[in-house]
Design an enzyme around this catalytic site. Structure first.
Site, mmCIF file in Angstrom:
data_model
loop_
_atom_site.group_PDB
_atom_site.id
_atom_site.type_symbol
_atom_site.label_atom_id
_atom_site.label_comp_id
_atom_site.label_asym_id
_atom_site.label_seq_id
_atom_site.Cartn_x
_atom_site.Cartn_y
_atom_site.Cartn_z
ATOM 1 N N HIS A 259 40.257 53.209 31.358
ATOM 2 C CA HIS A 259 41.632 53.239 31.100
ATOM 3 C C HIS A 259 42.337 54.175 31.538
ATOM 4 O O HIS A 259 43.850 54.941 30.873
ATOM 5 C CB HIS A 259 41.227 53.380 29.286
ATOM 6 C CG HIS A 259 41.182 51.511 28.649
ATOM 7 N ND1 HIS A 259 41.008 51.394 28.003
ATOM 8 C CD2 HIS A 259 40.133 50.712 29.467
ATOM 9 C CE1 HIS A 259 41.176 50.204 27.461
ATOM 10 N NE2 HIS A 259 40.150 49.937 28.402
ATOM 11 N N GLU B 79 41.797 40.296 26.493
ATOM 12 C CA GLU B 79 40.530 41.032 26.045
ATOM 13 C C GLU B 79 39.800 42.263 25.218
ATOM 14 O O GLU B 79 40.418 42.196 24.648
ATOM 15 C CB GLU B 79 39.309 41.149 27.343
ATOM 16 C CG GLU B 79 37.767 41.949 26.842
ATOM 17 C CD GLU B 79 37.685 42.843 26.495
ATOM 18 O OE1 GLU B 79 38.441 44.180 27.292
ATOM 19 O OE2 GLU B 79 37.158 43.705 25.756
ATOM 20 N N ASP C 195 31.293 43.416 32.446
ATOM 21 C CA ASP C 195 32.678 44.501 31.896
ATOM 22 C C ASP C 195 32.066 45.975 32.839
ATOM 23 O O ASP C 195 31.125 45.992 33.241
ATOM 24 C CB ASP C 195 32.939 44.076 30.817
ATOM 25 C CG ASP C 195 33.927 44.926 30.052
ATOM 26 O OD1 ASP C 195 35.299 44.038 29.343
ATOM 27 O OD2 ASP C 195 34.579 45.541 30.977
ATOM 28 N N ASP D 224 39.162 48.191 35.142
ATOM 29 C CA ASP D 224 38.757 47.149 34.518
ATOM 30 C C ASP D 224 39.515 46.447 34.072
ATOM 31 O O ASP D 224 40.977 46.562 33.785
ATOM 32 C CB ASP D 224 39.225 49.139 32.756
ATOM 33 C CG ASP D 224 38.208 47.930 31.706
ATOM 34 O OD1 ASP D 224 39.047 48.710 30.360
ATOM 35 O OD2 ASP D 224 38.173 47.033 31.344
#
Lengths: 362, 332, 355
Positions: C315, C208, C231, C176
């Site tokens: 994440h 972002e 994304d 990501d």
């Protein structure tokens, strides 16, 4: 005290025609991001009257009615076309669909309600587990949205699809002094803007924005405000009247606005500190012409003005709303008198606007 | 400079109603600048100098507004219920004093709470202006007030309400006066409505369209007992902000500030603030983007009626900005 | 098909946290420069790469936006040689203890995120996962040296090298959104022999993960008629609800909802059907959580689209993505651009405006 009949233009009156239009607007399914049904009605109404009409990248309808004199004040009015509602997110087969909320809604009012899906208004329901089958204590919990389903019946395949939007199925009606329907926030405002267009003010350049996506972040108003680049902006909306009596009989001190007390002028909400020059102008207009009005209790909430007033080099802005009880639920109750007085105050205030209102500092 | 600071911090100017502060600033700077105007949001924008020899258009911003309270309801006995404007903490309210923009003074009282050591919620508080009925109350719904506390001078340390951000207004005024020559076109913006969402700086930045943006604001400090864990402390010099809760300072601007401080022999601190942001965020996002940073004044007890700064940090901030803005700037 | 893997792995080995994207930007610039006509850098540091269309000017413009910034950590202080830190972007503190990181101080230092023994913490935290506030980075160096080399504000990035898993999957940190940067690169490569009508701006955006700073500012400079955000999205995996996730390796996602212009969604879905490219519709009732959210409301408003690459464990330092899906995303964008007629702008309308 000025006699209303001394205003150059008679104040628009709400009659059967306006109520029929409001009914159409209220009954339309137009959830944030999918405002097409209301957009179609608005386009149909504005095209014969406007000097310029465009639909922008987000679906806002931007209408210009030119002034008849040069160097006219550019005044933007904004009313949002969208309502809070649902989006079908997953097909669970047999006519059952998972759904997500679009816009802020009290999750406790969803259960056990009839709804309509899409432009074809396919009927459905948000069901609830029968009391008989509930465990002890279950009734004390709010059922989370993830557990609820929209049910259009087992034979419904092909009629609706994932991605469609849905709203409560409430049909508009007038009951005595009250206007009762869903989405009166902000179809009342949309109808008011259409009435202003029908009764334009020649010394003003009128920039009417029928905005999208207000309920999910004032997104339409933001780009409309940038595009129009007005000198003054007024958001026309509906705001909660939380004026029911307190359960314990004490004075209700958090009423926000009161039904029947007239249009609500905003001093401050969470998105805007209204320009004091415009607050004064609206109040003085009401005082001079004996149009009832109230001040909305400061704090909380928001209107399209929040996104417009900080565009480019800044736009002096204020909001004016029709009070309504039970906003963002299946049924909103407003008063015909409040709607009429909102329209009268707005129109009169526009008639009395002159460029020198901005001459003094904010 | 202490007298200037006193006048600024003691003025009543909550968000949206900064007129008194604006008049004060204007009277202080009108003979030191080329051009002065007030925009639609009430920002006071002063231009000084012209671009020459590769100079930049630079926007500096310090906000004039302070947090406050706004009347929402006057009950039949003349007590005033209120909502907050900006980040007011309930625990700073009870027993505090306020002054309305219309001059009315009062104090914040509260209902009885369940237990004596419980902090009132906002709904349990009210302002008492000494009125005995709604009709005779000098306050009406929509009137706005700021907290009311005179400044005290403790020598190196100064204490007052609204150090956030009047201390920075003072810094900008002194910087404006101190700059004798600069290759840059400087816009000193005394902004409005920062505390409710950086609204004044947003529109000022759009209008000015600068090459570089610098805000001046207070930041927290980590030097009080069992307080927030932070390296920034009072008396160690101006803080150069690396990031805060809403902005990542442009590393080139950070390097520029560090180089200026070192060249001028000034102490400085590097700042990471978890939570909170400043006008620099709004400037950074204007139009196609603006490289931005912030010079921070370390401050204890921010958003209470008794905020404390170190006077030497304040003076050194003036020196830092003066040095930075007087010489050529290459952003790399 | 896997030629993108070396470039992708390189992208994952270079730092570039929100606000300090320079190192990864240099790498992307080197990769994109031979594929486009002009390269420039925005005021906030986004990379703008223009591949001009063919045909007379003025040509319509579109943006392909993939954010190049990564989440990570930032030093907030040094205590006895141990580095205290906060997050940049959203980081779940529970995944941190035991992770290898690189501290970007006066020079790059290797470090490990450590948690103190329960005995030196407040009692209430015993046996519980805890906040970043109580963790440290241990570099193995002595306090005097750490004090010289590390300052408040220094960034700290994850240091896990990427791992190729079976089935064409890749695991690593910062997939990501470097996976999308790779997809855009594939698109630019596929466009090399193509004469397309539109000007194509490939934009590697900044910030972002923190402010959408790149998304809010680059379109103001470029003023496109259309903006596409690429994304990562949520792939099905343990612990993640099935109703909000998409299968890994079985196709990309096309966004649908208020943050997407329905005419562009329609064009993409019809194209994907036509070329048999597998995809799922990603229904987003409110916002997309991508650059499209910022780009849509710049200036007068821009019609936007969201393309998603499914990814597991978002994440964390062990995000997992399917290389095939990255390829699909790049291919779909290239096909879309190749087929885009100059007058497509007239088709970006709302149904009711059709008379």
């Amino acid at each position: 005290m000025t006699d209303r009949t001394k205003l150059p233009i008679p104040l628009p009156q709400i009659g059967a025609e306006q109520l029929t239009l409001l009914e159409r607007l209220s009954n339309a399914v137009a959830v944030s991001g999918d405002e097409g049904e209301v957009r179609a009605i608005v386009l149909e109404q504005v095209k014969p009257l406007a000097d310029e009409v465009t639909v922008d990248a987000l679906g806002n309808v931007l209408v210009t009615k030119h002034a008849t004199a040069p160097n006219a004040l550019r005044v933007m009015l904004a009313a949002h076309m969208d309502e809070v509602g649902f989006m079908l997110t997953r097909d669970d087969e047999n006519g059952l669909y998972q759904f997500g909320l679009v816009g802020g809604m009290d999750e406790r009012v969803l259960v056990g309600k009839p709804i309509l899906v899409g432009k074809s208004h396919i009927p459905g329901v948000i069901g609830a587990k029968p009391i008989h089958l509930q465990e002890r204590g279950e009734r004390e919990q709010t059922i989370p949205v993830e557990q609820l389903r929209i049910d259009i019946g087992p034979g419904g395949s092909g009629k609706v699809k994932v991605g469609d939007r849905a709203t409560f199925a409430t049909r508009f009606q007038q009951i005595g002094p009250s206007l009762v329907g869903k989405a009166l926030d902000d179809r009342l405002g949309v109808a008011m803007l259409l009435e202003i267009l029908r009764n334009p003010i020649p010394q003003l350049e009128l920039l009417l924005a029928f905005t999208v996506q207000e309920e999910i972040g004032l997104r339409g108003a933001r780009v409309a405000g940038y595009a129009f680049d007005p000198q003054i902006a007024i958001a026309v909306d509906s705001t909660p009247a939380r004026d029911l009596p307190n359960y314990d009989g004490t004075e209700n001190q958090s009423y926000n606005t009161r039904l029947g007390a007239g249009p609500a002028i905003y001093v401050a909400d969470s998105g805007t500190l209204s320009d004091p020059r415009l607050i004064r102008h609206l109040a003085q207009t009401g005082d001079a012409l004996s149009i009832p009005y109230q001040f909305r209790q400061p704090g909380g909430g928001g209107t399209d003005a929040g996104a417009i007033h900080t565009r480019r080099a800044g736009v002096p802005s204020v909001s004016i709303s029709v009070p309504g009880r039970y906003a963002h639920t299946p049924v909103l109750f407003a008063r015909l008198d409040d709607w009429q007085n909102s329209l009268s105050l707005l129109h009169a205030a526009l008639q009395r606007l002159t460029p020198d209102i901005l001459a003094q500092e904010r | 400079m202490k007298e200037l600071i006193r006048k600024l911090v003691e003025a009543v100017g909550p968000s949206g109603y900064e007129g008194a502060v604006r008049d004060l600033v204007r009277s202080e700077i009108s003979d030191s600048v080329g051009e002065l105007r007030v925009d639609a949001m009430g920002n006071l924008i002063a231009r000084k100098g012209q671009r020459q020899n590769g100079g930049l258009r630079i926007m500096l911003s310090a906000h004039m507004d302070e947090i406050g309270v706004m009347a929402t309801h006057i009950d039949e006995n003349g007590f005033v219920r209120f909502t907050t404007i900006g980040g007011v903490h309930p625990r700073t309210c009870f027993g505090g004093r306020v002054q309305f923009v219309n001059g009315t003074r009062g104090l914040i009282g509260g209902e009885r709470t369940d237990a004596p050591d419980k902090i009132h919620s906002f709904e349990q508080l009210f302002i008492d202006v000494g009125a005995s009925s709604r009709e005779t109350c000098p306050v009406k719904v929509g009137d706005i007030a700021a907290f009311d506390r005179p400044m005290i001078d403790l020598g190196d340390r100064l204490v007052s309400k609204a150090m956030d951000d009047r201390i920075a207004c003072a810094v900008l005024i002194e910087t404006l006066r101190a700059i004798k020559k600069s290759p840059h076109e400087l816009f000193f913006v005394f902004s409005t409505q920062e505390e409710v969402g950086l609204r004044g700086a947003t529109t000022a930045a759009y209008a000015i369209d600068p090459d570089l943006g610098i805000s001046v604001d207070v930041t927290l400090s980590g030097d009080t007992p069992k307080g927030v864990k932070m390296e920034v402390a009072l008396g160690k010099g101006p803080a150069i902000k690396v990031r805060d809760g809403g902005m990542l300072a442009d590393p080139r601007v950070v390097r520029l500030m560090v180089a200026s401080a070192e060249k001028a022999g000034l102490p400085y601190q590097l700042e990471v603030l978890e939570g909170g942001t400043t006008d620099a965020r709004a400037i950074q996002m204007a139009r196609a983007g603006v490289p931005s940073g912030c010079v921070s004044i370390p401050c204890r007890y921010v958003h209470s009626p008794s905020e404390m700064v170190d006077y030497r940090d304040v003076q050194q901030s003036v020196q830092l900005l003066t040095a930075l803005l007087s010489g050529p700037i290459a952003l790399e | 098909m896997t030629e993108i893997t070396p470039f992708l792995k390189e992208l994952l080995s270079v730092s570039g946290l929100s606000g300090t994207e320079e190192p990864v930007r240099r790498l992307i610039k080197d990769a994109w420069t031979p594929l486009v006509d002009e390269v420039s850098i925005s005021k906030l540091g986004s990379l703008h790469a223009l591949r001009k269309g063919h045909g007379p000017e003025p040509r319509p413009r579109l943006i392909l936006a993939a954010h190049m910034d990564a989440i990570g950590l930032m030093a907030t202080g040094v205590v006895d040689g141990l580095i205290r830190f906060t997050e940049v972007g959203g980081v779940d503190p529970r995944v941190l203890p035991g992770q290898f990181v690189t501290v970007h101080g006066r020079r790059d230092l290797t470090g490990v995120i450590v948690k103190p023994d329960d005995r030196s913490l407040p009692h209430r935290l015993r046996d519980k996962p805890f906040d970043m506030e109580y963790l440290y980075v241990d570099t193995g160096l002595l306090p005097a040296e750490v004090a010289e080399l590390v300052r408040v504000g220094d960034t700290i990035s994850f240091a896990q090298p990427p791992v190729e898993l079976t089935g064409g999957a890749l695991a690593g940190h910062t997939l990501d959104n470097r996976a999308s940067v790779a997809a855009v690169t594939i698109c630019l490569q596929e466009l090399q022999p193509v004469h397309h009508a539109w000007d194509v701006w490939a934009v590697a955006t900044v910030q972002e993960e923190e402010t959408l700073g790149g998304a809010l500012t680059s379109p103001f400079a470029i003023r496109p008629q259309l903006a596409i955000a690429i994304d990562v999205t949520f792939a099905r995996g343990p612990g993640s609800p099935e109703s909000r996730t998409y299968p890994l390796g079985k196709g990309i996602t096309l966004g649908f909802g208020p943050n997407v212009h329905p005419a562009i969604y329609k064009a993409f879905s019809e194209l994907a059907d036509r070329i048999d490219l597998p995809y799922s519709n990603e229904y987003m009732p409110r916002h997309s959580g991508t650059d499209a959210y910022g780009m849509q409301i710049v200036a007068e408003g821009i019609p936007t689209m969201v393309i998603g690459i499914p990814l597991r464990y978002m994440h964390t330092p062990v995000e997992v993505v399917s290389l095939k899906d990255i390829q699909r995303a790049g291919h779909l964008m290239a096909q879309f651009i190749s087929a885009l007629p100059a007058d497509f702008v007239n088709q970006i309308r709302w149904d009711e405006a059709n008379d």
